[in-house]
Write a protein that holds these residues in place. Structure first.
Motif, PDB file in Angstrom:
ATOM      1  N   LEU A 119       0.756  -1.244   0.097  1.00 21.52           N
ATOM      2  CA  LEU A 119      -0.066  -0.195   0.070  1.00 21.52           C
ATOM      3  C   LEU A 119       0.784   1.253   0.046  1.00 21.52           C
ATOM      4  O   LEU A 119       0.445   2.274  -0.776  1.00 21.52           O
ATOM      5  CB  LEU A 119      -1.015  -0.054   1.355  1.00 21.52           C
ATOM      6  CG  LEU A 119      -1.647   1.525   1.494  1.00 21.52           C
ATOM      7  CD1 LEU A 119      -2.620   1.439   0.352  1.00 21.52           C
ATOM      8  CD2 LEU A 119      -2.441   1.384   2.625  1.00 21.52           C
ATOM      9  N   THR A 120       1.856   1.290   0.859  1.00 25.84           N
ATOM     10  CA  THR A 120       2.742   2.394   0.925  1.00 25.84           C
ATOM     11  C   THR A 120       3.736   2.850  -0.587  1.00 25.84           C
ATOM     12  O   THR A 120       3.580   3.811  -1.022  1.00 25.84           O
ATOM     13  CB  THR A 120       3.776   2.036   1.939  1.00 25.84           C
ATOM     14  OG1 THR A 120       3.316   1.987   3.259  1.00 25.84           O
ATOM     15  CG2 THR A 120       4.651   3.213   2.326  1.00 25.84           C
ATOM     16  N   GLU A 121       3.899   1.557  -1.115  1.00 27.37           N
ATOM     17  CA  GLU A 121       4.645   1.762  -2.451  1.00 27.37           C
ATOM     18  C   GLU A 121       3.576   2.363  -3.260  1.00 27.37           C
ATOM     19  O   GLU A 121       3.958   3.092  -4.310  1.00 27.37           O
ATOM     20  CB  GLU A 121       5.345   0.502  -2.789  1.00 27.37           C
ATOM     21  CG  GLU A 121       5.994   0.379  -3.941  1.00 27.37           C
ATOM     22  CD  GLU A 121       6.708  -0.991  -4.289  1.00 27.37           C
ATOM     23  OE1 GLU A 121       6.719  -1.864  -3.424  1.00 27.37           O
ATOM     24  OE2 GLU A 121       6.860  -0.903  -5.404  1.00 27.37           O
ATOM     25  N   LEU A 122       2.473   1.589  -3.388  1.00 29.81           N
ATOM     26  CA  LEU A 122       1.637   1.852  -4.489  1.00 29.81           C
ATOM     27  C   LEU A 122       0.963   3.689  -4.197  1.00 29.81           C
ATOM     28  O   LEU A 122       0.935   4.331  -5.203  1.00 29.81           O
ATOM     29  CB  LEU A 122       0.406   0.982  -4.188  1.00 29.81           C
ATOM     30  CG  LEU A 122      -0.898   1.205  -5.349  1.00 29.81           C
ATOM     31  CD1 LEU A 122      -0.526   1.313  -6.859  1.00 29.81           C
ATOM     32  CD2 LEU A 122      -2.100   0.295  -4.888  1.00 29.81           C
ATOM     33  N   VAL A 178       1.679   6.361  -7.123  1.00 33.01           N
ATOM     34  CA  VAL A 178       0.290   7.239  -7.682  1.00 33.01           C
ATOM     35  C   VAL A 178       0.428   8.522  -7.311  1.00 33.01           C
ATOM     36  O   VAL A 178       0.185   9.369  -8.221  1.00 33.01           O
ATOM     37  CB  VAL A 178      -1.096   6.462  -7.279  1.00 33.01           C
ATOM     38  CG1 VAL A 178      -2.243   7.236  -7.749  1.00 33.01           C
ATOM     39  CG2 VAL A 178      -1.159   5.197  -7.629  1.00 33.01           C
ATOM     40  N   GLU A 179       0.787   8.913  -6.076  1.00 34.06           N
ATOM     41  CA  GLU A 179       0.844  10.402  -5.734  1.00 34.06           C
ATOM     42  C   GLU A 179       1.926  11.061  -6.587  1.00 34.06           C
ATOM     43  O   GLU A 179       1.530  12.137  -7.125  1.00 34.06           O
ATOM     44  CB  GLU A 179       1.044  10.397  -4.343  1.00 34.06           C
ATOM     45  CG  GLU A 179       0.034  10.231  -3.310  1.00 34.06           C
ATOM     46  CD  GLU A 179       0.295  10.247  -1.841  1.00 34.06           C
ATOM     47  OE1 GLU A 179       1.443  10.139  -1.546  1.00 34.06           O
ATOM     48  OE2 GLU A 179      -0.684  10.353  -1.153  1.00 34.06           O
ATOM     49  N   SER A 180       2.906  10.313  -6.716  1.00 36.61           N
ATOM     50  CA  SER A 180       3.979  10.903  -7.390  1.00 36.61           C
ATOM     51  C   SER A 180       3.708  11.203  -8.961  1.00 36.61           C
ATOM     52  O   SER A 180       4.128  11.994  -9.502  1.00 36.61           O
ATOM     53  CB  SER A 180       5.382  10.033  -7.275  1.00 36.61           C
ATOM     54  OG  SER A 180       6.073   9.955  -8.202  1.00 36.61           O
ATOM     55  N   LEU A 184      -6.536   4.362  -1.622  1.00 39.86           N
ATOM     56  CA  LEU A 184      -5.151   4.628  -1.236  1.00 39.86           C
ATOM     57  C   LEU A 184      -4.912   5.208   0.202  1.00 39.86           C
ATOM     58  O   LEU A 184      -3.793   5.286   0.919  1.00 39.86           O
ATOM     59  CB  LEU A 184      -4.350   5.417  -2.268  1.00 39.86           C
ATOM     60  CG  LEU A 184      -4.271   5.005  -3.564  1.00 39.86           C
ATOM     61  CD1 LEU A 184      -3.944   6.067  -4.382  1.00 39.86           C
ATOM     62  CD2 LEU A 184      -3.564   3.689  -3.670  1.00 39.86           C
ATOM     63  N   LYS A 185      -6.011   5.760   0.611  1.00 47.48           N
ATOM     64  CA  LYS A 185      -6.174   6.251   2.076  1.00 47.48           C
ATOM     65  C   LYS A 185      -7.427   5.877   2.618  1.00 47.48           C
ATOM     66  O   LYS A 185      -8.469   5.651   1.687  1.00 47.48           O
ATOM     67  CB  LYS A 185      -6.097   7.897   2.138  1.00 47.48           C
ATOM     68  CG  LYS A 185      -4.598   8.570   1.864  1.00 47.48           C
ATOM     69  CD  LYS A 185      -4.636  10.003   2.051  1.00 47.48           C
ATOM     70  CE  LYS A 185      -3.654  10.766   1.669  1.00 47.48           C
ATOM     71  NZ  LYS A 185      -3.642  12.150   1.503  1.00 47.48           N
TER      72      LYS A 185
END
Ligand SMILES: O=C(O)CCC(=O)C(=O)O
Length: 271
Positions: A46-49, A53-55, A153-154
């Motif tokens: 989840l952290t990686e995804l 996506v945010e980046s 994602l959150k």
């Protein structure tokens, strides 16, 4: 003759572990047109995804003035389509066999990627995502099985715009597409939905819903101070053909009406 596109599956085996989907969950999905599945990614994934996506969204929004006037569609969310094509860090997850296998089992047919989209609802914005069906906008024939994985994602809540569904509406046919920029009242578009009770699906980050592309769904405005962040991965069954209808993913890609949507744009992602 061109060789068929090989299944894209370049992940370590652990990332492609099967999600334990039960026959009861498949039956519920087919009855209701949607299902909630918890923890489809691990906390580390989840952290990686989320970072990927945010980046990607940040990078693709760089040249936009955040203070420019937004049209009514842009007020619903920041939407970035087909990130997997431009960002390998996102592709790693969009092409995940674990997700593709769930999609295939729910649809009852081998799954190909149709497209992905980051869907970020900005904090304190007034716009909801109006009630609508999806497949009616897509240049697909047939339209009955397409399914969307909508992954939080959150944490998503009623306050920040979680998804809601109208159970059973994937069985309705012949309803005019809602204009998302100028939505009509749901009961005017689909009087058959009168009396149906919406089901809201708040999600913990890393959990998801799958919905059939004909199921009516909605998301409220984001009334929180934080961005509501989700990625949708959209699947179509193998042998879906092109109708020629206008769509940003297929326009100018050389498809003719009746062609199967089977190029490298639409990789197979299930076993
Ligand atoms: O994220 C939203 O607000 C709506 C998403 C949606 O309509 C979809 O994924 O089909």
């Amino acid at each position: 003759m061109q060789a068929p596109t090989p299944p894209l599956c370049y992940l370590p085996a652990t990332m492609n572990d099967r999600y334990p989907l039960t026959d009861e969950q498949i039956a519920a999905y087919r009855r209701d047109g949607f299902i909630q599945l918890d923890a489809v990614v691990s906390p580390a994934e989840l952290t990686e995804l989320r970072e990927a996506v945010e980046s990607a969204v940040r990078e693709e929004s760089r040249d936009q003035d955040p203070n420019r006037p937004k049209n009514s569609y842009e007020q619903i969310f920041i939407q970035k389509v087909n990130l997997w094509r431009r960002h390998p860090s996102v592709a790693k997850f969009v092409l995940l066999r674990r997700f593709g296998d769930i999609a295939a089992r729910l649809m009852g047919a081998p799954a190909r990627i149709w497209h992905d989209q980051a869907l970020f609802k900005e904090p304190r914005t007034g716009a909801n995502t109006p009630w609508h069906q999806d497949t009616v906008y897509w240049p697909h024939e047939p339209k009955e099985l397409q399914t969307t994985l909508w992954l939080a994602l959150k944490d998503t809540t009623i306050q920040n715009g979680c998804m809601s569904f109208l159970p059973g509406t994937h069985k309705l046919r012949g309803i005019e597409p809602v204009n998302l920029a100028e939505p009509q009242e749901l009961y005017k578009v689909a009087p058959q939905t009168r009396g149906l009770k919406p089901v809201a699906c708040p999600l913990k980050a890393g959990s998801c819903t799958f919905h059939n592309g004909l199921t009516f769904h909605y998301a409220g405005p984001n009334r929180s101070d934080d961005m509501r962040e989700a990625i949708a991965i959209i699947y179509m069954p193998d042998h879906t053909t092109y109708t020629g209808a206008d769509h940003m993913v297929t326009n100018n890609q050389g498809f003719k009406v009746g062609d199967p949507l089977e190029s490298e744009l639409f990789p197979p992602v299930s076993a």
